[in-house]
Design an enzyme around this catalytic site. Structure first.
Site, PDB file in Angstrom:
ATOM      1  CG  ASP A   1      -0.237   0.136   2.530  1.00 15.26           C
ATOM      2  OD1 ASP A   1       0.970  -0.173   2.604  1.00 15.26           O
ATOM      3  OD2 ASP A   1      -0.896   0.537   3.501  1.00 15.26           O
ATOM      4  CD  GLU A   2       5.187   3.501   2.595  1.00 10.86           C
ATOM      5  OE1 GLU A   2       6.402   3.722   2.695  1.00 10.86           O
ATOM      6  OE2 GLU A   2       4.460   3.246   3.564  1.00 10.86           O
TER       7      GLU A   2
END
Length: 178
Positions: free
Chosen positions: A115-116
């Site tokens: 998620d990054e």
């Protein structure tokens, strides 16, 4: 991404929006569809076990529930929080979607996990004269349009400051550190 696993689950269960929700339960915590057509969800009330929160909605965080916290401790802080099991296959699907949405605008991405990501917007920042804010807004809009999920962006001269900046204005923030 903002509360990524929880946000993906809220797409699946929109009736939980605004409620405290923690992700981390086992398969026994799947929602059950009642005969009346209404889904019934497990809560943390009375939870006993060794489970750990993988993420929590911002409403659950307001009670002190945090990633990495034991579910038994979270049950004391927020007993009415809905408990959902993790679904890594679904999270990987949305991860691919969000990264593809970013790549449509900024093709060079450094992947930092599910998620990054980091993106070098130096050329865009110079061309636009706005430190990359216009392209960051386009990225955020494209991610939302593609996935239904919000993300927070930090713009700065380096990765560490960008990471800090992205955490300063969650959810759905855009923070610039010069």
């Amino acid at each position: 991404m903002d509360a990524f696993y929880a946000s993906v689950e809220l797409l699946r269960y929109p009736e939980l929006r605004g409620q405290p929700v923690v992700i981390g339960g086992g398969r026994g915590h799947q929602p059950v569809l009642g005969d009346d057509g209404v889904r019934r969800f497990s809560t943390l009330r009375g939870y006993a076990g060794r489970g750990v929160i993988t993420t929590a909605t911002y409403a659950a965080r307001a009670f002190g529930a945090r990633s990495g916290m034991g579910l038994m401790k979270a049950a004391v802080l927020c007993p009415l929080a809905v408990l959902l099991p993790t679904d890594f296959e679904e999270y990987r699907k949305y991860s691919r979607l969000f990264k593809a949405a970013v790549a449509e605008i900024a093709p060079t991405i450094e992947d930092r996990g599910i998620d990054e990501i980091y993106i070098d917007l130096t050329a865009s920042a110079r061309a636009d004269g706005d430190r990359g804010q216009a392209v960051a807004r386009r990225i955020k809009e494209n991610v939302l349009r593609t996935t239904g999920l919000t993300c927070s962006v930090g713009l700065s001269p380096n990765k560490l400051l960008s990471k800090i900046a992205s955490d300063l204005d969650k959810p759905d923030g855009l923070t610039v550190i010069s």
